[in-house]
Design a protein around this motif. Structure first.
Motif, PDB file in Angstrom:
ATOM      1  N   ILE A 124       0.820  -1.217   0.000  1.00 47.44           N
ATOM      2  CA  ILE A 124       0.000   0.000   0.000  1.00 47.44           C
ATOM      3  C   ILE A 124       0.850   1.261   0.000  1.00 47.44           C
ATOM      4  O   ILE A 124       0.316   2.371  -0.130  1.00 47.44           O
ATOM      5  N   ASN A 125       2.165   1.108   0.112  1.00 48.04           N
ATOM      6  CA  ASN A 125       3.054   2.272   0.263  1.00 48.04           C
ATOM      7  C   ASN A 125       3.857   2.620  -0.981  1.00 48.04           C
ATOM      8  O   ASN A 125       4.528   3.660  -0.999  1.00 48.04           O
ATOM      9  N   TYR A 135      -2.191   4.238  -0.193  1.00 54.98           N
ATOM     10  CA  TYR A 135      -2.599   4.719   1.136  1.00 54.98           C
ATOM     11  C   TYR A 135      -2.783   6.238   1.143  1.00 54.98           C
ATOM     12  O   TYR A 135      -3.815   6.747   1.603  1.00 54.98           O
ATOM     13  N   LEU A 147      -9.445   2.891   2.561  1.00 55.21           N
ATOM     14  CA  LEU A 147      -8.554   3.345   3.626  1.00 55.21           C
ATOM     15  C   LEU A 147      -8.735   2.494   4.881  1.00 55.21           C
ATOM     16  O   LEU A 147      -7.755   2.096   5.526  1.00 55.21           O
ATOM     17  N   MET A 150      -7.005  -0.807   4.476  1.00 57.19           N
ATOM     18  CA  MET A 150      -5.547  -0.668   4.587  1.00 57.19           C
ATOM     19  C   MET A 150      -5.112  -0.571   6.046  1.00 57.19           C
ATOM     20  O   MET A 150      -4.128  -1.186   6.453  1.00 57.19           O
ATOM     21  N   PRO A 156       0.532   0.898   6.989  1.00 56.55           N
ATOM     22  CA  PRO A 156       0.934   2.148   6.333  1.00 56.55           C
ATOM     23  C   PRO A 156       2.276   2.640   6.859  1.00 56.55           C
ATOM     24  O   PRO A 156       2.522   2.613   8.071  1.00 56.55           O
TER      25      PRO A 156
END
Length: 257
Positions: A124-125, A135, A147, A150, A156
């Protein structure tokens, strides 16, 4: 005469014994034959089953060409996405803009596809060429369901910032995404007082860059509830309270004093 009678009886007895012996041998032979047939059948059955198992275990996996996952996401083909990620496919492939399948799904708010990718371990990064990650984009653009997924199922990286030097919270506050602001604050991992390249915090942006309307008053209240620092100044030397006063946002000014 007596001798002839004895001889005849002996012959008849021997004949009867011979027939009985033949019948016993025949039955024994038949039983043996049946046993052999049964054993052979069982062996053949086992061999067939073993062949099927071997065939199934040796069945080759489907191989997908590079770009297949991105294409499936762009087509919003959930079943194809599921099929691809069951193979040894690179979940984090990137297109010419540096966008991953997950970032594309986030752009399009494809919640189910995003969920499948997140649960499969998609990063997600990873950032694209303009420094958006899935993210950061989800937070900034109001993709609340994605969101939330995640935050719940991934990790995150709070040291990765957007092209303005901001974290996930600052644009969420500035763009009026109250539910995203709440999610991020409840999670507690994001730095509520982070300052971007302009020195803006989430609190300053919610006041200085917007219209002072009800949604932004609620965002300011939420930030203050989590102890946002009201004394921080941006690169121009102004606080959130200074902006509220300059812009005539009386309700916000009362919140900040």
């Amino acid at each position: 005469m007596k001798n002839h009678l004895l001889l005849l009886m002996s012959v008849l007895f021997l004949s009867a014994c011979s027939q009985q012996s033949d019948m016993t041998a025949s039955q024994s032979s038949q039983s043996s034959s049946e046993a052999i047939f049964t054993t052979t059948s069982e062996t053949e059955s086992t061999t067939v089953e073993s062949t099927v198992e071997t065939s199934e275990s040796e069945e080759p996996k489907m191989v997908y060409q590079s770009g297949s996952l991105i294409q499936a996401v762009e087509k919003n083909d959930l079943e194809q996405v599921k099929a691809i990620i069951e193979t040894d496919y690179n979940l984090n492939e990137q297109n010419n803009q540096g966008e991953t399948p997950l970032l594309i799904a986030t752009h399009n708010n494809q919640v189910e596809i995003a969920k499948v990718l997140i649960l499969a371990g998609a990063d997600i990064n990873l950032q694209d060429h303009i420094q958006d990650s899935a993210y950061l984009y989800a937070a900034a653009q109001g993709k609340t369901e994605i969101l939330a997924l995640m935050i719940e199922f991934s990790r995150p990286n709070q040291d990765i910032y957007n092209r303005f030097g901001g974290n996930a919270l600052i644009p969420a506050a500035e763009k009026g995404h109250l539910e995203n602001v709440k999610l991020l604050l409840q999670d507690g991992a994001v730095d509520i007082n982070h300052q971007n390249n302009y020195g803006y915090t989430a609190l300053i942006e919610a006041v200085a860059l917007r219209d002072g309307s009800q949604i932004y008053q609620e965002i300011v209240a939420e930030l203050l509830k989590y102890d946002a620092d009201k004394t921080l100044r941006d690169n121009s030397g102004r606080t959130a309270e200074d902006y509220a006063r300059e812009l005539g946002y009386q309700n916000m000014l009362e919140q900040l004093q």
